[in-house]
Write a protein that holds these residues in place. Structure first.
Motif, PDB file in Angstrom:
ATOM      1  N   VAL A  55       0.853  -1.198   0.000  1.00  8.30           N
ATOM      2  CA  VAL A  55       0.000   0.000   0.000  1.00  8.30           C
ATOM      3  C   VAL A  55       0.881   1.238   0.000  1.00  8.30           C
ATOM      4  CG1 VAL A  55      -1.796   1.260   1.263  1.00  8.30           C
ATOM      5  CG2 VAL A  55      -1.835  -1.248   1.193  1.00  8.30           C
ATOM      6  N   PHE A  56       1.880   1.251   0.887  1.00  5.40           N
ATOM      7  CA  PHE A  56       2.935   2.259   0.832  1.00  5.40           C
ATOM      8  C   PHE A  56       4.143   1.759   1.615  1.00  5.40           C
ATOM      9  CE2 PHE A  56       0.295   3.728   4.475  1.00  5.40           C
ATOM     10  CZ  PHE A  56       1.245   3.760   5.486  1.00  5.40           C
ATOM     11  N   TYR A  57       5.280   2.377   1.337  1.00  5.34           N
ATOM     12  CA  TYR A  57       6.533   2.064   2.013  1.00  5.34           C
ATOM     13  C   TYR A  57       7.242   3.392   2.264  1.00  5.34           C
ATOM     14  CZ  TYR A  57      11.067  -0.189   2.925  1.00  5.34           C
ATOM     15  OH  TYR A  57      12.240  -0.618   3.495  1.00  5.34           O
ATOM     16  N   LYS A  58       7.468   3.729   3.544  1.00  3.38           N
ATOM     17  CA  LYS A  58       7.974   5.046   3.884  1.00  3.38           C
ATOM     18  C   LYS A  58       9.202   4.949   4.792  1.00  3.38           C
ATOM     19  CE  LYS A  58       4.801   7.580   1.841  1.00  3.38           C
ATOM     20  NZ  LYS A  58       5.114   8.590   0.817  1.00  3.38           N
ATOM     21  N   ASP A  59      10.108   5.894   4.590  1.00  9.08           N
ATOM     22  CA  ASP A  59      11.223   6.047   5.515  1.00  9.08           C
ATOM     23  C   ASP A  59      10.749   6.763   6.769  1.00  9.08           C
ATOM     24  OD1 ASP A  59      12.980   4.901   3.710  1.00  9.08           O
ATOM     25  OD2 ASP A  59      13.535   6.823   2.821  1.00  9.08           O
ATOM     26  N   VAL A  60      11.151   6.274   7.933  1.00 10.54           N
ATOM     27  CA  VAL A  60      10.885   6.963   9.198  1.00 10.54           C
ATOM     28  C   VAL A  60      12.215   7.037   9.949  1.00 10.54           C
ATOM     29  CG1 VAL A  60       8.408   6.558   9.497  1.00 10.54           C
ATOM     30  CG2 VAL A  60       9.996   4.743  10.084  1.00 10.54           C
ATOM     31  N   SER A  61      12.806   8.195   9.918  1.00 12.57           N
ATOM     32  CA  SER A  61      14.159   8.349  10.451  1.00 12.57           C
ATOM     33  C   SER A  61      14.235   8.088  11.952  1.00 12.57           C
ATOM     34  CB  SER A  61      14.691   9.749  10.139  1.00 12.57           C
ATOM     35  OG  SER A  61      13.845  10.738  10.687  1.00 12.57           O
ATOM     36  N   ASP A  62      13.101   8.281  12.664  1.00 14.57           N
ATOM     37  CA  ASP A  62      13.073   8.055  14.108  1.00 14.57           C
ATOM     38  C   ASP A  62      12.660   6.638  14.475  1.00 14.57           C
ATOM     39  OD1 ASP A  62      13.836  10.694  14.735  1.00 14.57           O
ATOM     40  OD2 ASP A  62      11.781  11.380  14.456  1.00 14.57           O
ATOM     41  N   GLY A  63      12.458   5.795  13.477  1.00 14.48           N
ATOM     42  CA  GLY A  63      12.092   4.410  13.741  1.00 14.48           C
ATOM     43  C   GLY A  63      10.617   4.238  14.054  1.00 14.48           C
ATOM     44  N   ALA A  64      10.213   2.982  14.171  1.00 14.92           N
ATOM     45  CA  ALA A  64       8.827   2.632  14.495  1.00 14.92           C
ATOM     46  C   ALA A  64       8.842   1.681  15.680  1.00 14.92           C
ATOM     47  CB  ALA A  64       8.145   1.990  13.291  1.00 14.92           C
ATOM     48  N   ASN A  65       8.698   2.242  16.881  1.00 16.98           N
ATOM     49  CA  ASN A  65       8.715   1.429  18.099  1.00 16.98           C
ATOM     50  C   ASN A  65       7.347   0.857  18.444  1.00 16.98           C
ATOM     51  OD1 ASN A  65      11.354   2.387  18.287  1.00 16.98           O
ATOM     52  ND2 ASN A  65      10.798   4.032  19.706  1.00 16.98           N
ATOM     53  N   CYS A  86      11.125   9.891  20.083  1.00 17.63           N
ATOM     54  CA  CYS A  86      10.727  11.276  20.379  1.00 17.63           C
ATOM     55  C   CYS A  86       9.813  11.883  19.333  1.00 17.63           C
ATOM     56  CB  CYS A  86      11.948  12.175  20.569  1.00 17.63           C
ATOM     57  SG  CYS A  86      13.027  11.636  21.905  1.00 17.63           S
ATOM     58  N   SER A  87       9.153  11.076  18.501  1.00 18.07           N
ATOM     59  CA  SER A  87       8.236  11.639  17.509  1.00 18.07           C
ATOM     60  C   SER A  87       7.126  10.652  17.186  1.00 18.07           C
ATOM     61  CB  SER A  87       8.984  12.006  16.226  1.00 18.07           C
ATOM     62  OG  SER A  87       9.381  10.852  15.521  1.00 18.07           O
ATOM     63  N   ILE A  88       6.029  11.182  16.606  1.00 14.04           N
ATOM     64  CA  ILE A  88       4.911  10.371  16.140  1.00 14.04           C
ATOM     65  C   ILE A  88       4.527  10.854  14.748  1.00 14.04           C
ATOM     66  CG2 ILE A  88       2.522   9.658  16.530  1.00 14.04           C
ATOM     67  CD1 ILE A  88       2.997  10.380  19.509  1.00 14.04           C
ATOM     68  N   HIS A  89       4.409   9.922  13.801  1.00 16.20           N
ATOM     69  CA  HIS A  89       3.947  10.218  12.453  1.00 16.20           C
ATOM     70  C   HIS A  89       2.609   9.523  12.229  1.00 16.20           C
ATOM     71  CE1 HIS A  89       7.616  12.068  10.658  1.00 16.20           C
ATOM     72  NE2 HIS A  89       8.233  11.358  11.593  1.00 16.20           N
ATOM     73  N   GLY A  90       1.704  10.195  11.501  1.00 17.13           N
ATOM     74  CA  GLY A  90       0.441   9.592  11.128  1.00 17.13           C
ATOM     75  C   GLY A  90       0.315   9.508   9.620  1.00 17.13           C
ATOM     76  N   PHE A  91       0.218   8.285   9.077  1.00 21.62           N
ATOM     77  CA  PHE A  91       0.101   8.075   7.629  1.00 21.62           C
ATOM     78  C   PHE A  91      -1.315   7.622   7.292  1.00 21.62           C
ATOM     79  CE2 PHE A  91       4.624   7.306   8.494  1.00 21.62           C
ATOM     80  CZ  PHE A  91       5.214   8.120   7.536  1.00 21.62           C
ATOM     81  N   ASP A  92      -1.888   8.186   6.203  1.00 16.57           N
ATOM     82  CA  ASP A  92      -3.192   7.716   5.749  1.00 16.57           C
ATOM     83  C   ASP A  92      -3.006   6.563   4.773  1.00 16.57           C
ATOM     84  OD1 ASP A  92      -2.550   8.774   3.231  1.00 16.57           O
ATOM     85  OD2 ASP A  92      -3.734  10.602   3.528  1.00 16.57           O
ATOM     86  N   GLY A  93      -4.120   6.082   4.197  1.00 19.86           N
ATOM     87  CA  GLY A  93      -4.068   4.909   3.337  1.00 19.86           C
ATOM     88  C   GLY A  93      -3.331   5.110   2.034  1.00 19.86           C
ATOM     89  N   ASP A  94      -3.036   6.371   1.675  1.00 26.46           N
ATOM     90  CA  ASP A  94      -2.271   6.663   0.468  1.00 26.46           C
ATOM     91  C   ASP A  94      -0.800   6.936   0.767  1.00 26.46           C
ATOM     92  OD1 ASP A  94      -4.494   6.461  -1.284  1.00 26.46           O
ATOM     93  OD2 ASP A  94      -5.137   8.478  -0.714  1.00 26.46           O
TER      94      ASP A  94
END
Length: 258
Positions: A55-65, A86-94
């Protein structure tokens, strides 16, 4: 990432990286099935299992804990919320990221719940600095200090939520007030909200490192059910396992016992 077919019923998704978090949930309004979201120390993958497609593939420099999926605040679209260092990202279905905020420390657990009773979900974030933070969109509403790293969070009934710490403590909060807590010499591997006694209010289900599974009343902490596996509990979910239209509580151990 690659797919290998091991049998007619089981497919293996090879990420080729260390998996740091994984969850599944409804992430697209155009698709009826759940999307598998897998986090690594550098990336996040959303994968459509039914159609065998990214569906998607994204870089997250702070990791996904830690990862949770759901509606945050007034956002009409469900988001995959990724808690990292120390961060939170929110990705939608796109794969767009309409939500981003910083936290006080590395995220160790994350969940969504209507904390203040306004019919909108707030974000609960547990971190390695022993704090539970409540975010209303990007702003911190409350902070509750605990005695160890917050390893798990789960919504309960109303404004109550369950939590687990790295030192073997589990308990329940009602908003900012702790209703009860217990401490075990064993590690709480997984916690889950499920109405096991049919009284209309979910209990706090805990799976432990020694193989024990117990259900505690969310208001008193009293044990209403317990069982034991031979090995450490790996995870707890619910689903229509018998395919009779009713969800059952499903627990699995690291040895595959369920």
């Amino acid at each position: 990432m690659s797919i290998s077919q091991s049998s007619s019923e089981v497919s293996l998704l090879n990420i080729n990286q260390t998996v740091s978090a994984v969850t599944a949930g409804h992430l697209s309004q155009s698709k009826t099935g759940d999307i598998l979201v897998v986090g690594t120390p550098t990336n996040v993958l959303a994968y459509d299992v039914q159609n065998n497609a990214d569906v998607f593939y994204k870089d997250v420099s702070d990791g996904a804990n830690a990862i949770t999926i759901g509606h945050l605040g007034r956002n009409p679209l469900p988001l995959a919320l990724i808690g990292g260092n120390c961060s939170i990202h929110g990705f939608d279905g796109d794969g767009n990221d309409p939500f981003w905020t910083v936290t006080g420390d590395n995220v160790s657990s994350i969940t969504l719940t209507d904390f203040d009773g306004d019919d909108e979900n707030e974000l609960l974030v547990g971190s390695e600095d022993f704090d539970i933070r409540v975010f209303k969109r990007e702003e911190i509403l409350f902070e509750m200090s605990e005695t160890e790293a917050v390893t798990a969070l789960c919504p309960m009934h109303g404004s109550r939520f369950g939590y687990a710490l790295a030192n073997g403590t589990v308990g329940v909060y009602e908003k900012i007030s702790r209703w009860w807590r217990i401490k075990s010499k064993n590690q709480a591997i997984a916690i889950y909200s499920y109405d096991i006694d049919g009284d209309g209010v979910p209990e706090l289900i805990t799976g432990w490192s020694n193989g024990k599974v117990d259900a505690r009343n969310d208001r008193s902490g009293e044990v209403v059910f317990k069982d034991n596996f031979q090995g450490t509990v790996a995870g707890i979910v619910q689903g229509d396992y018998r395919m009779d239209g009713k969800n059952q509580l499903i627990c699995c151990s690291v040895d595959g016992e369920g």
